[in-house]
Design a protein around this motif. Structure first.
Motif, PDB file in Angstrom:
ATOM      1  N   LYS A 147       0.818  -1.215   0.000  1.00 40.68           N
ATOM      2  CA  LYS A 147       0.000   0.000   0.000  1.00 40.68           C
ATOM      3  C   LYS A 147       0.857   1.272   0.000  1.00 40.68           C
ATOM      4  O   LYS A 147       0.415   2.323  -0.476  1.00 40.68           O
ATOM      5  N   LYS A 148       2.061   1.166   0.547  1.00 41.19           N
ATOM      6  CA  LYS A 148       2.957   2.327   0.506  1.00 41.19           C
ATOM      7  C   LYS A 148       3.314   2.666  -0.933  1.00 41.19           C
ATOM      8  O   LYS A 148       3.354   3.842  -1.327  1.00 41.19           O
ATOM      9  N   TYR A 149       3.565   1.649  -1.741  1.00 40.59           N
ATOM     10  CA  TYR A 149       3.960   1.878  -3.131  1.00 40.59           C
ATOM     11  C   TYR A 149       2.763   2.188  -4.033  1.00 40.59           C
ATOM     12  O   TYR A 149       2.921   2.864  -5.046  1.00 40.59           O
ATOM     13  N   ASN A 150       1.590   1.683  -3.644  1.00 37.59           N
ATOM     14  CA  ASN A 150       0.399   1.963  -4.450  1.00 37.59           C
ATOM     15  C   ASN A 150      -0.835   1.802  -3.581  1.00 37.59           C
ATOM     16  O   ASN A 150      -1.307   0.689  -3.368  1.00 37.59           O
ATOM     17  N   ILE A 168      13.095  -0.086   5.114  1.00 44.27           N
ATOM     18  CA  ILE A 168      13.316   0.040   6.561  1.00 44.27           C
ATOM     19  C   ILE A 168      12.438   1.140   7.139  1.00 44.27           C
ATOM     20  O   ILE A 168      11.729   0.934   8.130  1.00 44.27           O
ATOM     21  N   ASN A 169      12.451   2.308   6.509  1.00 41.02           N
ATOM     22  CA  ASN A 169      11.634   3.417   7.016  1.00 41.02           C
ATOM     23  C   ASN A 169      10.154   3.124   6.922  1.00 41.02           C
ATOM     24  O   ASN A 169       9.376   3.498   7.814  1.00 41.02           O
ATOM     25  N   SER A 212       5.526   2.410  10.384  1.00 37.77           N
ATOM     26  CA  SER A 212       4.163   1.932  10.128  1.00 37.77           C
ATOM     27  C   SER A 212       3.285   2.066  11.371  1.00 37.77           C
ATOM     28  O   SER A 212       3.766   2.007  12.505  1.00 37.77           O
ATOM     29  N   ASP A 213       1.992   2.249  11.140  1.00 36.66           N
ATOM     30  CA  ASP A 213       1.036   2.282  12.243  1.00 36.66           C
ATOM     31  C   ASP A 213       0.527   0.890  12.592  1.00 36.66           C
ATOM     32  O   ASP A 213      -0.388   0.736  13.400  1.00 36.66           O
ATOM     33  N   ILE A 214       1.137  -0.143  11.995  1.00 32.95           N
ATOM     34  CA  ILE A 214       0.788  -1.530  12.280  1.00 32.95           C
ATOM     35  C   ILE A 214       1.943  -2.190  13.031  1.00 32.95           C
ATOM     36  O   ILE A 214       3.108  -2.041  12.657  1.00 32.95           O
ATOM     37  N   ASN A 242       9.892  -8.420  17.662  1.00 28.65           N
ATOM     38  CA  ASN A 242       9.403  -7.278  16.899  1.00 28.65           C
ATOM     39  C   ASN A 242      10.350  -6.961  15.737  1.00 28.65           C
ATOM     40  O   ASN A 242      11.302  -7.699  15.479  1.00 28.65           O
ATOM     41  N   PHE A 243      10.083  -5.847  15.067  1.00 26.06           N
ATOM     42  CA  PHE A 243      10.852  -5.497  13.865  1.00 26.06           C
ATOM     43  C   PHE A 243      12.353  -5.391  14.156  1.00 26.06           C
ATOM     44  O   PHE A 243      13.174  -5.934  13.423  1.00 26.06           O
ATOM     45  N   LYS A 244      12.694  -4.719  15.228  1.00 28.22           N
ATOM     46  CA  LYS A 244      14.110  -4.518  15.524  1.00 28.22           C
ATOM     47  C   LYS A 244      14.796  -5.813  15.940  1.00 28.22           C
ATOM     48  O   LYS A 244      15.975  -6.018  15.633  1.00 28.22           O
TER      49      LYS A 244
END
Length: 360
Positions: free
Chosen positions: A139-142, A318-319, A324-326, A334-336
């Motif tokens: 969704k970020k890309y489109n 990465i950014n 993200s709000d998810i 987690n992500f890190k």
């Protein structure tokens, strides 16, 4: 065997669309429990309930919940569904659903007249936790991409158990859902993966489809004994129907189990032995020993001979994922703390988003 106990509801903790989380007092101890509206009617504080405690008693989990089997203060539950297809068949909890392909369904002839998925991209994951990074990047890309999520029955069966699905739909990252096999509760129900893919394309009119099990993969530490093995025959199903399969590799360097270090043995088994047709997968272009380790795994298992493998930079992703709000979470990390896992899912989504842009 089934472990059942009687308890009293003392608090309603949260309510999602068709799912209620409650605190139940059992033998003077407060326990978390989940009730699904399809099984339990009008649950309130003070009600006495029968709960299934089997998984918690065994220290299993996703989430450590009991499950409410019946509300003793309001035991009558009557389905208004007009369908005739049974899920959880021949169990005390068997339910009827209205499957898209039923003979009296208005969609019935769509399946008989189906021709091809026309190269529709289908992202196939081995874990439920791929959903947030994949949908967020797509969704970020489109933002205009219409995304369908098909949930198999390899993990949790009620789609309403998934907080990921609830929040991703609420925030517009997923546009619709289909549940197949014995999983249930999607916007649409289908009997199997083939008809679900057809429904995603010709009923939902989606641009991209994501397929994975719900939360709670089954694994045994044996070569073939894991429910994520379904990735292999889903790849074949997508090819049979004329789609474009993307197999999301399970990659981690934080899992303490050697069999899941680097490219997980789940992914290796699926790609080297289970899938009979080719798929596409993207590997993050790590700039150190990690990439060399993965390439050696690919070469040792001859994965590159059958499948199309691409290597992609990931700095921009990465950014996207960090901001993200998810919430990103897998196996309690987690992500890190499991960066490579989420980046691996993200680069496959970026690859598909770029592929879709080229079609315009």
């Amino acid at each position: 065997m089934l472990n059942l106990k009687v308890g009293k509801v003392v608090k309603i903790c949260s309510i999602r669309k068709n799912c209620i989380e409650v605190l139940v007092k059992i033998n003077e101890k407060l326990e978390k429990a989940i009730a699904y509206n399809i099984f339990v009617n009008n649950l309130k504080v003070g009600n006495w309930v029968i709960v299934n405690t089997t998984a918690v008693d065994l220290n299993l989990g996703t989430g450590g919940y009991h499950y409410v089997l019946s509300n003793l203060n309001n035991m009558t539950v009557e389905s208004k569904c007009k369908g005739h297809i049974m899920k959880l068949r021949y169990t005390p909890l068997q339910i009827k659903v209205y499957a898209c392909e039923e003979q009296d369904s208005s969609y019935h002839e769509i399946f008989n007249n189906f021709d091809s998925l026309n190269n529709m991209p289908v992202l196939i994951g081995g874990l439920h936790s791929i959903l947030p990074p994949v949908t967020v990047v797509l969704k970020k890309y489109n933002r205009n991409l219409k995304i369908c999520y098909i949930m198999t029955d390899g993990g949790a069966l009620p789609i309403d158990f998934s907080e990921n699905v609830f929040f991703l739909k609420e925030k517009g990252y997923i546009d619709g859902t289909i549940t197949i096999g014995h999983s249930f509760g999607g916007d649409y129900e289908c009997v199997n993966i083939y008809n679900a893919l057809i429904a995603a394309k010709n009923i939902m009119n989606c641009d991209i489809c994501i397929v994975s099990m719900g939360p709670g993969i089954v694994g045994t530490g044996t070569k073939y004994g894991f429910t994520g093995i379904e990735q292999g025959y889903i790849i074949d199903a997508v090819n049979t129907l004329g789609g474009f399969p993307i197999c999301i590799p399970r990659i981690s360097f934080k899992d303490k189990r050697l069999r899941h270090f680097g490219l997980s043995h789940h992914t290796i088994t699926v790609l080297s032995e289970i899938s009979k047709t080719s798929s596409n997968l993207v590997i993050p272009k790590f700039d150190d020993w990690r990439l060399k380790y993965i390439i050696k795994q690919i070469n040792d298992n001859k994965i590159h001979i059958k499948h199309n493998i691409y290597y992609m930079d990931f700095n921009d992703i990465i950014n996207v994922l960090e901001n993200s709000d998810i919430i990103m979470n897998t196996m309690g990390r987690n992500f890190k703390s499991d960066f490579e896992y989420f980046i691996s899912a993200g680069v496959n989504a970026k690859y598909v988003a770029e592929k879709m842009s080229c079609r315009v």
